[in-house]
Design a protein around this motif. Structure first.
Motif, PDB file in Angstrom:
ATOM      1  N   ASN A  31      79.913 -20.748 -14.475  1.00 45.36           N
ATOM      2  CA  ASN A  31      79.853 -20.054 -13.189  1.00 45.36           C
ATOM      3  C   ASN A  31      80.801 -20.628 -12.147  1.00 45.36           C
ATOM      4  N   GLU A  34      82.817 -18.340  -9.626  1.00 49.67           N
ATOM      5  CA  GLU A  34      82.016 -17.735  -8.560  1.00 49.67           C
ATOM      6  C   GLU A  34      81.506 -18.793  -7.582  1.00 49.67           C
ATOM      7  N   ASP A  37      84.675 -20.286  -5.588  1.00 50.34           N
ATOM      8  CA  ASP A  37      85.632 -19.302  -5.070  1.00 50.34           C
ATOM      9  C   ASP A  37      87.000 -19.363  -5.754  1.00 50.34           C
TER      10      ASP A  37
END
Length: 57
Positions: A31, A34, A37
């Motif tokens: 992840n 996400e 950024d």
């Protein structure tokens, strides 16, 4: 939820992670785009032996 723009890569240091820590690390890595950024994430594993050699374990 918006986050402020940052240009520096994020770092994560893992100290003495067993099977649960490894699973958590896999989830964070999956992840990372996400969560951070798209800045990138540097992961630094630090095992018990290395910590002991440095006098911190």
């Amino acid at each position: 939820m918006s986050r402020p723009a940052q240009t520096a890569r994020a770092s994560l240091v893992v100290v003495g992670a067993g099977p649960r820590g490894t699973g958590l690390l896999e989830r964070v890595a999956a992840n990372a785009p996400e969560l951070y950024d798209g800045r990138g994430l540097d992961i630094h594993p630090r095992g018990r032996q290395q910590a002991q050699a440095d006098g911190k374990g």
